[in-house]
Design an enzyme around this catalytic site. Structure first.
Site, PDB file in Angstrom:
ATOM      1  N   GLY A 153      -3.512   3.070   3.327  1.00 24.75           N
ATOM      2  CA  GLY A 153      -3.709   3.711   4.624  1.00 24.75           C
ATOM      3  C   GLY A 153      -4.836   4.729   4.626  1.00 24.75           C
ATOM      4  O   GLY A 153      -4.990   5.493   5.578  1.00 24.75           O
ATOM      5  N   LYS A 155       5.273  -1.917   8.668  1.00 18.72           N
ATOM      6  CA  LYS A 155       5.845  -0.558   8.542  1.00 18.72           C
ATOM      7  C   LYS A 155       6.616  -0.227   9.828  1.00 18.72           C
ATOM      8  O   LYS A 155       7.276  -1.112  10.374  1.00 18.72           O
ATOM      9  CB  LYS A 155       4.731   0.450   8.231  1.00 18.72           C
ATOM     10  CG  LYS A 155       3.865  -0.011   7.045  1.00 18.72           C
ATOM     11  CD  LYS A 155       2.959   1.029   6.504  1.00 18.72           C
ATOM     12  CE  LYS A 155       2.193   0.449   5.320  1.00 18.72           C
ATOM     13  NZ  LYS A 155       1.325   1.410   4.671  1.00 18.72           N
ATOM     14  N   GLU A 198      -0.230  -1.684  -5.741  1.00 16.74           N
ATOM     15  CA  GLU A 198      -0.755  -0.891  -4.636  1.00 16.74           C
ATOM     16  C   GLU A 198      -1.052   0.532  -5.115  1.00 16.74           C
ATOM     17  O   GLU A 198      -0.140   1.374  -5.145  1.00 16.74           O
ATOM     18  CB  GLU A 198       0.262  -0.831  -3.498  1.00 16.74           C
ATOM     19  CG  GLU A 198       0.651  -2.183  -2.942  1.00 16.74           C
ATOM     20  CD  GLU A 198       1.141  -2.082  -1.494  1.00 16.74           C
ATOM     21  OE1 GLU A 198       0.535  -2.718  -0.643  1.00 16.74           O
ATOM     22  OE2 GLU A 198       2.102  -1.342  -1.237  1.00 16.74           O
ATOM     23  N   ASN A 224       2.669  -6.107   6.225  1.00 16.72           N
ATOM     24  CA  ASN A 224       3.697  -5.068   6.249  1.00 16.72           C
ATOM     25  C   ASN A 224       3.444  -4.191   7.471  1.00 16.72           C
ATOM     26  O   ASN A 224       2.531  -3.379   7.467  1.00 16.72           O
ATOM     27  CB  ASN A 224       3.599  -4.251   4.945  1.00 16.72           C
ATOM     28  CG  ASN A 224       4.528  -3.051   4.952  1.00 16.72           C
ATOM     29  OD1 ASN A 224       5.402  -2.928   5.813  1.00 16.72           O
ATOM     30  ND2 ASN A 224       4.339  -2.163   3.982  1.00 16.72           N
ATOM     31  N   HIS A 281       8.369  -0.113  -2.036  1.00 21.11           N
ATOM     32  CA  HIS A 281       7.068   0.295  -1.491  1.00 21.11           C
ATOM     33  C   HIS A 281       6.876   1.792  -1.768  1.00 21.11           C
ATOM     34  O   HIS A 281       7.836   2.555  -1.769  1.00 21.11           O
ATOM     35  CB  HIS A 281       7.030   0.010   0.019  1.00 21.11           C
ATOM     36  CG  HIS A 281       5.669   0.217   0.599  1.00 21.11           C
ATOM     37  ND1 HIS A 281       5.199   1.464   0.948  1.00 21.11           N
ATOM     38  CD2 HIS A 281       4.664  -0.653   0.860  1.00 21.11           C
ATOM     39  CE1 HIS A 281       3.962   1.349   1.396  1.00 21.11           C
ATOM     40  NE2 HIS A 281       3.607   0.073   1.353  1.00 21.11           N
ATOM     41  N   GLU A 289       5.937   4.115   0.005  1.00 17.29           N
ATOM     42  CA  GLU A 289       6.497   5.008   1.038  1.00 17.29           C
ATOM     43  C   GLU A 289       8.002   5.163   0.847  1.00 17.29           C
ATOM     44  O   GLU A 289       8.555   6.236   1.083  1.00 17.29           O
ATOM     45  CB  GLU A 289       6.137   4.464   2.431  1.00 17.29           C
ATOM     46  CG  GLU A 289       4.663   4.724   2.737  1.00 17.29           C
ATOM     47  CD  GLU A 289       3.999   3.680   3.616  1.00 17.29           C
ATOM     48  OE1 GLU A 289       4.694   2.916   4.311  1.00 17.29           O
ATOM     49  OE2 GLU A 289       2.740   3.620   3.598  1.00 17.29           O
ATOM     50  N   SER A 348      -5.513  -0.773   1.758  1.00 18.12           N
ATOM     51  CA  SER A 348      -6.709  -0.913   2.602  1.00 18.12           C
ATOM     52  C   SER A 348      -7.411  -2.264   2.450  1.00 18.12           C
ATOM     53  O   SER A 348      -8.641  -2.321   2.439  1.00 18.12           O
ATOM     54  CB  SER A 348      -7.683   0.248   2.350  1.00 18.12           C
ATOM     55  OG  SER A 348      -7.062   1.492   2.653  1.00 18.12           O
TER      56      SER A 348
HETATM   57  P1  PGA Z   1      -2.726  -0.490   4.123  1.00 18.95           P
HETATM   58  O1  PGA Z   1      -1.197  -0.562   3.619  1.00 18.95           O
HETATM   59  O2  PGA Z   1      -3.251  -1.890   4.131  1.00 18.95           O
HETATM   60  O3  PGA Z   1      -2.644   0.103   5.518  1.00 18.95           O
HETATM   61  O4  PGA Z   1      -3.459   0.388   3.173  1.00 18.95           O
HETATM   62  C1  PGA Z   1      -0.832  -1.394   2.557  1.00 18.95           C
HETATM   63  C2  PGA Z   1       0.626  -1.228   2.243  1.00 18.95           C
HETATM   64  O5  PGA Z   1       1.155  -0.133   2.379  1.00 18.95           O
HETATM   65  O6  PGA Z   1       1.294  -2.206   1.844  1.00 18.95           O
END
Ligand code: PGA
Length: 256
Positions: A174, A11, A168, A9, A96, A98, A214
């Protein structure tokens, strides 16, 4: 056995045609012989067409990060799932955290998008997960149950099996704070149990549940070795060809 699936992803981090091509020209050769894992790359909309030029005919599939639940109409700024399909998109990430937190997407909206994605033949990856305060208050399982009930409302068995779930935990996205393999496995097992209650054991055993938050080359192998963790949805570590390839390799190994 369930084939693991790794999604990258990107983003809003890597989205010009050149950026997408560069990364994928490095990435594809690194993983091109792996057959025990499904690999999906989800660039921003502006990178989809150029990404497809590079991955067409390879084992890497194209994903979008979002879509709308109507196919056409007066919806300025939204993207139709039909348009996505027309340029080679096979998967779509829905709900997601976000999208839920920054853009106020509700489970009701996610459910509408999910049903439409299935109807037009896009493979959905639906994200669920709890906030840190919810975990600390011991409410993780309640939150997950609620999200499953609402986001997956009205899905029949076949549709449920076609849907990939991404667990998640929001506090792990992140932040560099990965859930421990045991914490992740506990929730993955819980999710599978919920699917089994709603449908049956066969359906629960067929649904793929990715872990996200992460995931890095140094923790992917141990996470993916857990019985109920079927690959990962990767943000930060998916931006570099080498690190994503290592994670894909770990998922491939977990299936052997
Ligand atoms: P990350 O993001 O691996 O940077 O923690 C995962 C995600 O948002 O799908």
């Amino acid at each position: 056995m369930r084939k693991p699936i790794v999604g990258g992803n990107w983003k809003m981090n890597r989205g010009t045609p050149e950026e997408c091509k560069d990364m994928l020209m490095n990435f594809v050769p690194l993983i091109k012989n792996l057959l025990n894992v499904d690999v999906v790359i989800a660039p921003p909309f502006t990178g989809l067409i150029s990404a497809y030029e590079i991955i067409k005919g390879t084992n890497v599939k194209l994903g979008a990060q979002n879509m709308y639940y109507e196919e056409n109409g007066a919806f300025t700024g939204e993207i139709s799932p039909k348009f996505l399909k027309s340029i080679g998109v096979e998967y779509v990430i829905l709900g997601h955290s976000e999208r839920r937190n920054i853009f106020n997407e509700s489970d009701v909206l996610v459910n509408k998008k999910l049903k439409k994605a299935l109807l037009v033949g896009l493979k959905p990856i639906v994200c669920i997960g709890e906030h840190l305060e919810e975990r600390e208050a011991g409410r993780t399982k309640d939150i997950i149950k609620f999200q499953i009930n609402e986001s997956f409302k009205d899905l029949n068995k076949d549709q449920m099996i076609q849907t990939v779930i991404a667990y998640e935990p929001i506090w792990a996205i992140g932040t560099g704070k990965t859930a421990t393999p045991e914490q992740a496995e506990e929730i993955h097992m819980f999710i599978r149990g919920l699917i089994s209650q709603r449908y049956d054991q066969e359906t629960a055993d067929s649904v793929r549940i990715q872990y996200g938050g992460s995931v890095k080359p140094n923790n992917a192998e141990i996470l993916f070795s857990k019985e109920n963790i079927d690959g990962g949805l990767v943000g930060g570590a998916s931006l570099q060809a080498e690190s994503l390839a290592e994670i894909v390799l770990a998922a491939d190994k977990s299936f052997q």
